[in-house]
Design a protein around this motif. Structure first.
Motif, PDB file in Angstrom:
ATOM      1  N   VAL A 167     -38.156  13.501  23.509  1.00 44.10           N
ATOM      2  CA  VAL A 167     -37.636  13.820  22.175  1.00 44.10           C
ATOM      3  C   VAL A 167     -36.168  14.190  22.261  1.00 44.10           C
ATOM      4  O   VAL A 167     -35.697  14.738  23.263  1.00 44.10           O
ATOM      5  CB  VAL A 167     -38.435  14.974  21.527  1.00 44.10           C
ATOM      6  CG1 VAL A 167     -39.859  14.559  21.251  1.00 44.10           C
ATOM      7  CG2 VAL A 167     -38.413  16.213  22.395  1.00 44.10           C
ATOM      8  N   VAL A 168     -35.445  13.859  21.194  1.00 43.04           N
ATOM      9  CA  VAL A 168     -34.050  14.267  21.055  1.00 43.04           C
ATOM     10  C   VAL A 168     -34.019  15.350  19.988  1.00 43.04           C
ATOM     11  O   VAL A 168     -34.491  15.127  18.852  1.00 43.04           O
ATOM     12  CB  VAL A 168     -33.150  13.080  20.648  1.00 43.04           C
ATOM     13  CG1 VAL A 168     -31.697  13.537  20.530  1.00 43.04           C
ATOM     14  CG2 VAL A 168     -33.271  11.947  21.655  1.00 43.04           C
ATOM     15  N   VAL A 169     -33.503  16.532  20.325  1.00 39.60           N
ATOM     16  CA  VAL A 169     -33.581  17.673  19.415  1.00 39.60           C
ATOM     17  C   VAL A 169     -32.229  18.357  19.297  1.00 39.60           C
ATOM     18  O   VAL A 169     -31.342  18.197  20.140  1.00 39.60           O
ATOM     19  CB  VAL A 169     -34.630  18.702  19.908  1.00 39.60           C
ATOM     20  CG1 VAL A 169     -36.007  18.066  20.005  1.00 39.60           C
ATOM     21  CG2 VAL A 169     -34.226  19.287  21.247  1.00 39.60           C
ATOM     22  N   ASP A 170     -32.098  19.118  18.210  1.00 40.16           N
ATOM     23  CA  ASP A 170     -31.002  20.073  18.048  1.00 40.16           C
ATOM     24  C   ASP A 170     -31.584  21.473  18.205  1.00 40.16           C
ATOM     25  O   ASP A 170     -32.655  21.765  17.659  1.00 40.16           O
ATOM     26  CB  ASP A 170     -30.343  19.952  16.666  1.00 40.16           C
ATOM     27  CG  ASP A 170     -29.476  18.710  16.542  1.00 40.16           C
ATOM     28  OD1 ASP A 170     -29.167  18.100  17.591  1.00 40.16           O
ATOM     29  OD2 ASP A 170     -29.124  18.341  15.404  1.00 40.16           O
ATOM     30  N   LEU A 171     -30.883  22.333  18.965  1.00 38.95           N
ATOM     31  CA  LEU A 171     -31.322  23.705  19.181  1.00 38.95           C
ATOM     32  C   LEU A 171     -30.256  24.658  18.659  1.00 38.95           C
ATOM     33  O   LEU A 171     -29.077  24.538  19.025  1.00 38.95           O
ATOM     34  CB  LEU A 171     -31.566  23.969  20.670  1.00 38.95           C
ATOM     35  CG  LEU A 171     -32.616  23.091  21.363  1.00 38.95           C
ATOM     36  CD1 LEU A 171     -32.564  23.289  22.864  1.00 38.95           C
ATOM     37  CD2 LEU A 171     -34.006  23.419  20.836  1.00 38.95           C
ATOM     38  N   VAL A 172     -30.655  25.608  17.797  1.00 37.93           N
ATOM     39  CA  VAL A 172     -29.720  26.567  17.224  1.00 37.93           C
ATOM     40  C   VAL A 172     -30.236  27.971  17.496  1.00 37.93           C
ATOM     41  O   VAL A 172     -31.365  28.308  17.112  1.00 37.93           O
ATOM     42  CB  VAL A 172     -29.547  26.356  15.707  1.00 37.93           C
ATOM     43  CG1 VAL A 172     -28.527  27.355  15.150  1.00 37.93           C
ATOM     44  CG2 VAL A 172     -29.121  24.926  15.395  1.00 37.93           C
ATOM     45  N   SER A 173     -29.434  28.798  18.181  1.00 38.92           N
ATOM     46  CA  SER A 173     -29.823  30.174  18.473  1.00 38.92           C
ATOM     47  C   SER A 173     -29.463  31.077  17.298  1.00 38.92           C
ATOM     48  O   SER A 173     -28.668  30.681  16.428  1.00 38.92           O
ATOM     49  CB  SER A 173     -29.117  30.657  19.739  1.00 38.92           C
ATOM     50  OG  SER A 173     -27.720  30.686  19.542  1.00 38.92           O
ATOM     51  N   PRO A 174     -30.020  32.305  17.254  1.00 38.83           N
ATOM     52  CA  PRO A 174     -29.738  33.207  16.123  1.00 38.83           C
ATOM     53  C   PRO A 174     -28.254  33.526  15.947  1.00 38.83           C
ATOM     54  O   PRO A 174     -27.806  33.797  14.827  1.00 38.83           O
ATOM     55  CB  PRO A 174     -30.531  34.469  16.481  1.00 38.83           C
ATOM     56  CG  PRO A 174     -31.643  33.969  17.334  1.00 38.83           C
ATOM     57  CD  PRO A 174     -31.060  32.855  18.137  1.00 38.83           C
ATOM     58  N   ASN A 175     -27.467  33.480  17.042  1.00 42.84           N
ATOM     59  CA  ASN A 175     -26.033  33.788  16.910  1.00 42.84           C
ATOM     60  C   ASN A 175     -25.213  32.562  16.518  1.00 42.84           C
ATOM     61  O   ASN A 175     -23.980  32.611  16.517  1.00 42.84           O
ATOM     62  CB  ASN A 175     -25.493  34.391  18.218  1.00 42.84           C
ATOM     63  CG  ASN A 175     -25.632  33.434  19.390  1.00 42.84           C
ATOM     64  OD1 ASN A 175     -25.973  32.256  19.215  1.00 42.84           O
ATOM     65  ND2 ASN A 175     -25.375  33.930  20.606  1.00 42.84           N
ATOM     66  N   GLU A 177     -25.091  29.599  18.119  1.00 40.39           N
ATOM     67  CA  GLU A 177     -24.805  28.668  19.208  1.00 40.39           C
ATOM     68  C   GLU A 177     -25.729  27.456  19.089  1.00 40.39           C
ATOM     69  O   GLU A 177     -26.940  27.600  18.921  1.00 40.39           O
ATOM     70  CB  GLU A 177     -25.010  29.359  20.551  1.00 40.39           C
ATOM     71  CG  GLU A 177     -24.652  28.486  21.738  1.00 40.39           C
ATOM     72  CD  GLU A 177     -24.844  29.210  23.061  1.00 40.39           C
ATOM     73  OE1 GLU A 177     -24.796  28.545  24.108  1.00 40.39           O
ATOM     74  OE2 GLU A 177     -25.064  30.444  23.037  1.00 40.39           O
ATOM     75  N   THR A 178     -25.133  26.252  19.168  1.00 41.71           N
ATOM     76  CA  THR A 178     -25.887  25.030  18.909  1.00 41.71           C
ATOM     77  C   THR A 178     -25.791  24.052  20.069  1.00 41.71           C
ATOM     78  O   THR A 178     -24.716  23.871  20.657  1.00 41.71           O
ATOM     79  CB  THR A 178     -25.372  24.345  17.631  1.00 41.71           C
ATOM     80  OG1 THR A 178     -25.458  25.256  16.540  1.00 41.71           O
ATOM     81  CG2 THR A 178     -26.187  23.093  17.315  1.00 41.71           C
ATOM     82  N   ARG A 179     -26.918  23.434  20.402  1.00 42.63           N
ATOM     83  CA  ARG A 179     -26.947  22.321  21.354  1.00 42.63           C
ATOM     84  C   ARG A 179     -27.516  21.125  20.620  1.00 42.63           C
ATOM     85  O   ARG A 179     -28.686  21.107  20.227  1.00 42.63           O
ATOM     86  CB  ARG A 179     -27.815  22.663  22.573  1.00 42.63           C
ATOM     87  CG  ARG A 179     -27.304  23.826  23.386  1.00 42.63           C
ATOM     88  CD  ARG A 179     -28.048  23.926  24.702  1.00 42.63           C
ATOM     89  NE  ARG A 179     -27.768  22.781  25.568  1.00 42.63           N
ATOM     90  CZ  ARG A 179     -28.198  22.695  26.831  1.00 42.63           C
ATOM     91  NH1 ARG A 179     -28.924  23.678  27.342  1.00 42.63           N
ATOM     92  NH2 ARG A 179     -27.918  21.642  27.551  1.00 42.63           N
ATOM     93  N   ARG A 180     -26.672  20.106  20.429  1.00 42.28           N
ATOM     94  CA  ARG A 180     -27.092  18.948  19.655  1.00 42.28           C
ATOM     95  C   ARG A 180     -27.466  17.790  20.577  1.00 42.28           C
ATOM     96  O   ARG A 180     -26.941  17.657  21.680  1.00 42.28           O
ATOM     97  CB  ARG A 180     -25.989  18.523  18.694  1.00 42.28           C
ATOM     98  CG  ARG A 180     -25.622  19.620  17.690  1.00 42.28           C
ATOM     99  CD  ARG A 180     -24.833  19.080  16.524  1.00 42.28           C
ATOM    100  NE  ARG A 180     -24.491  20.154  15.590  1.00 42.28           N
ATOM    101  CZ  ARG A 180     -25.306  20.602  14.647  1.00 42.28           C
ATOM    102  NH1 ARG A 180     -26.518  20.052  14.511  1.00 42.28           N
ATOM    103  NH2 ARG A 180     -24.946  21.575  13.836  1.00 42.28           N
TER     104      ARG A 180
END
Length: 446
Positions: A167-175, A177-180
Motif C-alpha cells: 500500500v501507498v499511504v500518507d502518515l500525519v502525526s499529531p504535531n 509532521e507528514t510522510r507522503r
C-alpha cells in the motif's frame, strides 16, 4: 593450574593440584577483604583495617586458612573438569597451609568417581536412519520465493487491502509532521503491528487514526490515509522465470539446482540426527545412570544458559515459564534429565576412546586451530598461545578425542530403516515389561 590423577581402588581417584602463586595471592587478598569487614579494631572502621594490622590481630594462620577454605572447592572442581574426573561425592582434601602468598602451592583431594561403563559390542547395535529426500513442497516454496523477487506490482481496484498487499499511504502525526507516499509491504514487519493490522481492510481513499505503543510504554497516534493498493502479479513457473531470477536457462536446470541444495542440507540434518541416535543407543545399551555433583553442576549450567538466552530477548525467566506453562520444578526436572543424558554420553564416549586407544597429537590440535583461525581471519600462533596458557589446548584435545570416538561408533553401528526401528521399539516383549517394573527412577533411554 596443573593436576595429576592417581587411580585408587573402589572407583576413587587422588587428584593432586598445583595452584599458581597468583591464584594463592588472589585468594589471600579476597580473604583479607572479607575478614576486614567483620574485624573490630579500635580507631578503624570496618573494611578499612590495614592488612598488616589485620594479620597481627587475627594471625597469619587464620588468614591463610580462610583463603584456602573459601577457594579450594573452586580450584578442585576446575581441575577435575580439566582432568575429566567425574566425582559422585564431595572430595576429602589433604594439604598444609601455604607459608606465603607469593609462591606456588599444592593440595590433594581424594574423591569417589563415576564407575567406568562396560561397553557392549556397538557393532551389533541397530540404529534407525532416515533416508534423506526432498519434499516437493520445499522445492515449490523455493520457486515461490524466486517468483516473489521478480513479481510485478499492479494496482488493484474494487477491494480492500489484504494482508499481503503493498500500500501507498500518507502518515500525519499529531504535531503535523507528514510522510507522503510511504510504501508499506504488508506482512514483512517493516512497520509497527498496529499499523499493519489497521491498514488491512481499508480501501483506497480511506483515512483512519491508529494508536500504537513505542518503547518505554509511550503512546502515539498517527492519521493514515490509503492512497493506492497494489498486489504482486507472480510470473509463471517456466523457463522465463529461470532466466529472469537465476543464472539458469531452463526450469529443469533451476529445479535440479534447488533439489541438490536442499538435499545437501537435509542430508546434513539427517546425519546429525543419526549421530545423536547412535550415541544414545550406546548409552541405553550400557545401562548407565550417572548421578551426583557432576549431574547437578551440568543442570546448573543448562539453567544458566536458558536464563541468559531468554533474558537476552528481554524476557525474565519467570515470565518465560508462565508463557510456556512450566513450573520451576518441572523445568528443573527436565534439565536434570538433559544433564544426566549429556554426562552419560561423555562417559560412554570416553570409554569408547579408551577402548579404541584413540590418541590426538599436538599436530592434530594445531591443525584444527589453524584451520579455524584462518576461517575467522585470526592469528593462529596467537590463538594457540592463548589456548596453551589457559589450559584449553588440552580441553580441545580431549574434545577431538571424543569426536573421533563418536565417528567410529557411528561408522560401525548397523543402520536400519527408521520405520523398522520404530516398529521394533513399539513391539511389546517380556524383557521390556520386566525392565519397566524394575526401573523406578529415570534411566538413559527410558
Amino acid at each position: 593450574m596443573q593436576a595429576t590423577v592417581e587411580e585408587l581402588p573402589e572407583n576413587r581417584v587422588k587428584l593432586t593440584v598445583q595452584v599458581p602463586s597468583h591464584d594463592v595471592h588472589h585468594a589471600v587478598e579476597h580473604a583479607a577483604d572479607d575478614l576486614a569487614q567483620t574485624a573490630k579494631i579500635p580507631g578503624f572502621r570496618k573494611g578499612k583495617v590495614p592488612r598488616q594490622l589485620l594479620v597481627q590481630r587475627i594471625g597469619k594462620e587464620r588468614l591463610m586458612a580462610e583463603a584456602i577454605e573459601s577457594h579450594i572447592g573452586g580450584w578442585f572442581w576446575n581441575a577435575a573438569a580439566r582432568s575429566r574426573v567425574r566425582p559422585v561425592a564431595q572430595p576429602e582434601y589433604d594439604f598444609q597451609l601455604p607459608e606465603s602468598d607469593d609462591s606456588d602451592w599444592q593440595f590433594s583431594a581424594t574423591v569417589r568417581v563415576q564407575e567406568k561403563p562396560e561397553l557392549p559390542d556397538w557393532t551389533t547395535l541397530e540404529v534407525g536412519a532416515i533416508e534423506p529426500e526432498v519434499p516437493e513442497e520445499l522445492v515449490q516454496r523455493e520457486l515461490d520465493a524466486l517468483r516473489a523477487t521478480v513479481a510485478e506490482l499492479v494496482p488493484v481496484e474494487g477491494r480492500a487491502a489484504g494482508p499481503e498487499d503493498t500500500v501507498v499511504v500518507d502518515l500525519v502525526s499529531p504535531n503535523g509532521e507528514t510522510r507522503r507516499d510511504y510504501v508499506v509491504e504488508l506482512g514483512r514487519g517493516a512497520v509497527v503491528d498496529e499499523i499493519e493490522t489497521g491498514v488491512v481492510g481499508m480501501n483506497a481513499g480511506d483515512t483512519k487514526e491508529i494508536a500504537f505503543e513505542l518503547q518505554g510504554e509511550e503512546r502515539q497516534t498517527v492519521t493514515l490515509t490509503v492512497k493506492e493498493i497494489k498486489e504482486k502479479k507472480l510470473p509463471e513457473i517456466d523457463d522465463e522465470l529461470a532466466r529472469s531470477a537465476s543464472e539458469f536457462e531452463t526450469l529443469a536446470e533451476l529445479r535440479s539446482d534447488i533439489e541438490s541444495r536442499l538435499l545437501e542440507q537435509i542430508t546434513e540434518e539427517v546425519e546429525a540426527q543419526f549421530r545423536s541416535d547412535a550415541i544414545d543407543a550406546l548409552v541405553d545399551a550400557t545401562k548407565l545412570n550417572p548421578s551426583g555433583p557432576l549431574v547437578e553442576s551440568r543442570t546448573r549450567e543448562l539453567l544458566r544458559g536458558l536464563a541468559q538466552q531468554v533474558e537476552s530477548r528481554g524476557i525474565p525467566l519467570e515470565t518465560y515459564l508462565a508463557m510456556t506453562g512450566q513450573t520451576p520444578e518441572a523445568l528443573i526436572s527436565r534439565l536434570e534429565d538433559e544433564a544426566r543424558q549429556s554426562v552419560a554420553r561423555e562417559l560412554v564416549l570416553e570409554a569408547a576412546a579408551d577402548k579404541l586407544a584413540i590418541v590426538v597429537s599436538d599436530d592434530d590440535v594445531e591443525a584444527l586451530v589453524r584451520e579455524q583461525a584462518e576461517l575467522l581471519d585470526e592469528d593462529a600462533d596467537e590463538t594457540l598461545g592463548r589456548l596453551r596458557e589457559s589450559g584449553r589446548f588440552e580441553t580441545l584435545r580431549e574434545d577431538m578425542r571424543l569426536r573421533n570416538a563418536l565417528d567410529r561408533v557411528v561408522a560401525e553401528v548397523k543402520r536400519i530403516p527408521r520405520e523398522l526401528a520404530e516398529v521394533r521399539d513399539a513391539i511389546w516383549t517380556p524383557e521390556k515389561e520386566k525392565q519397566q517394573k524394575e526401573t523406578k527412577l529415570w534411566t538413559p533411554g527410558s
